[in-house]
Design an enzyme around this catalytic site. Structure first.
Site, short mmCIF file in Angstrom:
data_model
loop_
_atom_site.label_atom_id
_atom_site.label_comp_id
_atom_site.label_asym_id
_atom_site.label_seq_id
_atom_site.Cartn_x
_atom_site.Cartn_y
_atom_site.Cartn_z
N CYS A 205 38.45 30.45 19.48
CA CYS A 205 37.23 31.23 19.72
C CYS A 205 37.51 32.72 19.62
O CYS A 205 37.57 33.44 20.61
CB CYS A 205 36.61 30.90 21.06
SG CYS A 205 34.94 31.54 21.24
N CYS A 385 30.62 31.10 15.43
CA CYS A 385 30.98 31.85 16.63
C CYS A 385 29.73 32.53 17.18
O CYS A 385 29.24 33.48 16.58
CB CYS A 385 32.05 32.89 16.31
SG CYS A 385 32.61 33.80 17.78
#
Length: 455
Positions: A205, A385
């Site tokens: 991430c 994302c």
């Protein structure tokens, strides 16, 4: 990240209104108590059709489908943890927008019922013999192996970080032990120097290191201390985000909110006695030097890398990741081995969204091997994302890590901050994760891109 296939918002609202953290904690403890009996069967076999290494989002999304197709106990999942975390929620937890309890569930509750849970860890792979070795010394054999072991967080590579984490303003949303400290330290902050870091290594991430900066800045602004606060973001890379379309918008956000972005600066050491952070300068005129700055608040994203037991095995490439074909997810040397997720060599961002698309390809190709269907699916590098920029807005980055081009789902410009995509990420996607993805029933938003004409 992904659109919903159902509408759980009403159930989310009811749950949020009625379920206290205390109740959730009691339920969680009860689940953990029952986990041992589910995972430790006396007559557990030592050979399986498929062995899945890892009980994270990648491993469970694959194991759920495979175990349904192959039958009871034909699939084994090797996972030592009692707890499964939905880590994308930790940005919200660190900003006080979600509770920590909402991000976790007992492993026994999410483990596929038809799979055999082997509650241990892998110490070595023996792909020429089609076996793995467990920490207890036991050898487990397989016809097919799926490696979904995640990424290794290397806290110790930053000097003094393990000893200072969670103390005196030093925190990280990447640890279950410190994510709640982030919220505590943000609320206790009275002004001064606030530093946020992103390492030069691959991480899971990659947007998370800056998301918490935007949320902290918003809180400090609302608290009336923004004028007394200097906020700096340090990344070991040369860009704020890999894809230009989203990077350009993020830079506009940083400029409008006076957030100072520094490139090619990698956190190397924390000096807790003087509350100073030491950075290695990796590029520019000062390359090879160090930069030392005082801090009052320091959010650290630690370096990460391939797990050691993979790096030392025959399955790894030169960088330590499981060496697989980037389209089929099959190992480049051992045909009965597959890998996906953070531990794989797939050259795309390491996110839960990427896993949704990867798992669909892997399951199709592996089941094709077993049942003789040679219709091979190919992974196109899709990842996503959700870049949270405030408590009510978000930039929803969707793209292919292979092409570097946007791969958006919705028929609007997702590089713009929106409340709708914020709500999707905060409330809807966690429901999809627990109720669909871990059960093998969510393969990502590709079908919706076709529906909306975005493909």
């Amino acid at each position: 990240m992904v659109p919903a296939v159902f509408s759980p918002l009403s159930s989310v609202a009811r749950r949020s209104a009625t379920a206290s953290s205390a109740f959730q904690s009691r339920r969680f403890l009860a689940q953990v108590v029952g986990s041992a009996s589910k995972s430790q069967e006396q007559s557990r076999p030592s050979s399986y059709k498929v062995v899945v290494v890892g009980g994270g989002s990648a491993g469970l999304s694959v194991a759920s489908t495979l175990s349904e197709n192959l039958g009871n106990k034909a699939v084994a999942v090797v996972e030592p943890s009692d707890v499964h975390y939905y880590q994308p929620l930790w940005t919200f937890v660190g900003a006080g927008l979600k509770t920590f309890d909402e991000s976790k569930m007992a492993m026994s509750e999410v483990m596929p019922e038809k799979a055999q849970w082997i509650k241990d860890s892998v110490t070595s792979f023996n792909p020429k013999q089609n076996t793995i070795t467990l920490a207890n010394g036991e050898s487990i054999s397989y016809d097919y192996l799926v490696v979904a072991a995640g990424i290794q967080v290397n806290w110790g590579k930053i000097k003094n970080l393990p000893a200072t984490l969670g103390k005196n303003g030093v925190t990280s949303n990447y640890s279950p032990d410190s994510v709640e400290k982030t919220d505590e330290f943000i609320k206790a902050f009275k002004g001064g120097n606030a530093l946020f870091t992103m390492p030069s290594t691959p991480i899971k991430c990659a947007g998370a290191p800056q998301k918490i900066m935007y949320l902290a800045e918003e809180q400090w602004r609302k608290a009336g201390i923004r004028s007394k606060t200097d906020i700096k973001y340090f990344t070991g890379l040369g860009k704020i985000f890999a894809i230009d379309k989203y990077a350009n918008e993020l830079l506009k956000v940083c400029k409008s909110r006076d957030l100072n972005v520094n490139y090619f600066t990698d956190l190397a050491e924390i000096k807790p006695e003087t509350k100073e952070a030491v950075f290695n300068v990796l590029g520019g005129e000062q390359k090879g030097t160090q930069l030392t700055l005082p801090y009052d608040f320091l959010h650290v994203t630690p370096p990460m890398g391939a797990p050691e037991f993979i790096k030392s095995s025959e399955l790894s490439n030169a960088d330590g990741w499981v060496d697989v074909n980037k389209e089929t997810l099959r190992h480049n040397k051992f045909e009965n081995v597959y890998a996906l997720g953070d531990c794989s060599s797939l050259p795309t961002s390491k996110t839960a969204a990427a896993i949704t698309a990867q798992s669909a390809v892997l399951k199709n190709n592996l089941l094709g091997d077993i049942f003789g269907d040679k219709q091979v699916e190919k992974y196109d590098g899709y990842t996503s994302c959700p870049l949270i920029t405030g408590s009510d807005k978000l930039i929803l980055a969707e793209f292919s890590g292979y092409t570097g081009q946007p791969q958006e789902t919705f028929p609007f410009d997702q590089s713009k901050e929106r409340f709708s995509t914020y709500l999707l990420t905060k409330e809807v996607i966690p429901e999809i994760y627990w109720k669909s993805m871990l059960k093998g029933n969510w393969d990502g938003p590709a079908k919706f891109r076709k529906l909306f004409g975005s493909a």
